[in-house]
Design an enzyme around this catalytic site. Structure first.
Site, PDB file in Angstrom:
ATOM      1  N   ASP A 294       0.832  -1.202   0.000  1.00 35.36           N
ATOM      2  CA  ASP A 294       0.000   0.000   0.000  1.00 35.36           C
ATOM      3  C   ASP A 294       0.871   1.258   0.000  1.00 35.36           C
ATOM      4  OD1 ASP A 294      -2.435   1.322   0.088  1.00 35.36           O
ATOM      5  OD2 ASP A 294      -3.230   0.087   1.702  1.00 35.36           O
TER       6      ASP A 294
ATOM      7  N   ASP B 164     -10.568   3.180  -2.945  1.00 35.73           N
ATOM      8  CA  ASP B 164     -11.240   1.985  -2.407  1.00 35.73           C
ATOM      9  C   ASP B 164     -12.703   1.888  -2.832  1.00 35.73           C
ATOM     10  OD1 ASP B 164      -8.847   1.877  -1.123  1.00 35.73           O
ATOM     11  OD2 ASP B 164      -9.673   1.855   0.910  1.00 35.73           O
TER      12      ASP B 164
HETATM   13  C1  GLA Z   1      -6.034   1.276   1.786  1.00 40.29           C
HETATM   14  C2  GLA Z   1      -6.240   0.261   0.676  1.00 40.29           C
HETATM   15  C3  GLA Z   1      -7.328  -0.714   1.089  1.00 40.29           C
HETATM   16  C4  GLA Z   1      -6.946  -1.404   2.379  1.00 40.29           C
HETATM   17  C5  GLA Z   1      -6.663  -0.376   3.471  1.00 40.29           C
HETATM   18  C6  GLA Z   1      -6.052  -0.995   4.708  1.00 40.29           C
HETATM   19  O1  GLA Z   1      -7.140   2.087   1.958  1.00 40.29           O
HETATM   20  O2  GLA Z   1      -6.565   0.894  -0.511  1.00 40.29           O
HETATM   21  O3  GLA Z   1      -7.568  -1.657   0.058  1.00 40.29           O
HETATM   22  O4  GLA Z   1      -5.828  -2.200   2.152  1.00 40.29           O
HETATM   23  O5  GLA Z   1      -5.747   0.618   3.013  1.00 40.29           O
HETATM   24  O6  GLA Z   1      -5.764  -0.065   5.697  1.00 40.29           O
END
Ligand code: GLA
Length: 413
Positions: free
Chosen positions: A150, A208
């Site tokens: 990430d 997301d």
């Molecule tokens: C980000 C990613 C998500 C998830 C969260 C975890 O928002 O895009 O898919 O992995 O972090 O904290």
């Protein structure tokens, strides 16, 4: 004769090396599929849940349909030990990661882990910046097969991002184990232009996904979706245009499936208006993600799926479109106020055709295949109703499409 013997001898000696080199560059020949913890569990994960989820993947038949990964997302970390080795939270994972990984492997499945290219992850846990080599070796020692990496807490410029992902990719390559690298910087720096070269096999293309159909606002840039809350249609609108960048070991990742979540309260997918979708919309997400050759990451609690959810996730004809050996993402050939139409070429010469009704009312689609540049199709199988349409005497498909529904046909020639 002697030369021939030496040649055969060298070939025998080198063949494991050549094979190894081959596997290293062929870690995701088709889009990865499995169950990801984030949307449903958030950081509230533990070894018991992961074990029972792996059991359920087998019992429900999902593993055998191709969903052969468990992806552990954020929230597993317990800091570092006195040698700076990253460790798992011992309350959530009392038996340790190695034993959990062994369990998932014993079920005939693979397993993924999560970290971040900054000091802390998105949810504030220990991450891997400056510990890339050491953490990659730890993940390899535990037996992980996949890393989602990430980008929270990291600088916004492209160069740093490319550098940090290259660094982790190199570390994984030196780790002694084949580990898929999933790049997760949400499409903010157009990763489709550089992620494959940086060593990733897939890259997120948007913010997301939330458990909703549409934010109501047309955006042209993935970064605008962070605050809006990205629904299925929002993500589709951006990801569909990136078809030229997808291929074997290089997939656009439009984020997890929200199928079957039904607006689960308190889950990350319920934030920013994620109140849930209809089964038709969930079925559309499955259809569209498969047409787009997307990684398929289930996130609803598969231990207690209802019939509709199981039906949507278990359609082997639809999954075959996603996993097709040609590795092409569908091209969006029509995109107007009423319809989005997708065409995906398949390895055996068939074509997958997707027809999405974007309006809020039922519509009748009259699709003349010649208008889409398709000629000579003799039949079309509706991959949801399983009915066949004879096209040998006519070159068009006429069908009712419910609001937000996606019809998917497999055309034969
Ligand atoms: C980000 C990613 C998500 C998830 C969260 C975890 O928002 O895009 O898919 O992995 O972090 O904290």
């Amino acid at each position: 004769m002697n030369k021939l013997r030496t040649f055969i001898f060298l070939l025998l000696i080198l063949s494991p090396v050549l094979q190894k080199a081959q596997t290293k560059s062929d870690l995701a020949p088709s889009p990865p599929m499995g169950f990801m913890t984030w949307n449903y569990f958030g950081v509230n994960i533990n070894e018991q849940d992961i074990k029972t989820l792996a059991d359920a993947m087998v019992e429900t038949g999902l593993r055998d349909l191709g969903f052969n990964y468990i992806f552990i997302d954020d929230g597993w970390q317990g800091g570092r030990d006195n040698k700076n080795n990253i460790i798992a939270d011992s309350k959530k994972f009392p038996s340790g990661m190695k034993s959990l990984v062994d369990y998932v492997h014993s079920k005939g499945m693979k397993i993924g882990i999560y970290s971040d290219a900054a000091p802390l992850t998105c949810a504030g846990y220990t991450a891997s910046l400056h510990f890339e080599e050491q953490d990659a070796k730890t993940f390899a020692k535990w037996g992980f097969d996949y890393l989602k990496y990430d980008y929270c807490g990291a600088p916004s410029d492209w160069q740093t991002a490319i550098h940090r992902y290259e660094k982790m990719s190199k570390a994984l390559k030196n780790s002694g184990r084949d580990i898929v690298l999933s790049i997760c910087e949400w499409g903010d720096r157009q990763p489709w232009l550089w992620a494959s070269k940086a060593g990733g096999q897939l890259w997120r293309t948007t913010a997301d996904v939330r458990d909703k159909w549409y934010s109501g606002k047309k955006v042209s840039n993935p970064s605008e979706l962070h605050g809006l809350g990205a629904g299925i249609l929002d993500i589709l609108n951006l990801n569909a245009d990136l078809y030229a960048y997808a291929g074997k070991n290089a997939w656009n990742d439009p984020d997890m499936l929200v199928v079957g979540l039904y607006g689960k309260k308190g889950a990350p997918s319920s934030e920013l208006g994620g109140k849930g979708c209809t089964d038709i919309e969930y079925q559309s997400q499955m259809s569209l993600w498969c047409l787009m050759a997307a990684p398929l990451m289930i996130t609803c609690d598969i231990r207690k799926m209802n019939k509709a959810t199981k039906r949507i996730l278990s359609n082997s004809d639809i999954i075959a479109i996603d996993q097709d050996a040609l590795g092409k993402q569908a091209q969006r050939v029509v995109n107007n106020e009423t319809w989005q139409i997708f065409v995906k070429n398949l390895a055996n010469g068939d074509i997958a055709l997707g027809i999405l009704n974007v309006t809020d009312n039922e519509q009748i689609a009259n699709i003349n295949l010649l208008d889409l540049g398709i000629s000579g199709a003799i039949s079309a199988k509706d991959l949801w109703s399983k009915k066949n349409i004879d096209l040998s005497k006519k070159g068009y498909i006429s069908t009712k499409v419910a609001s937000h529904e996606t019809k998917v046909y497999r055309l034969k020639f």
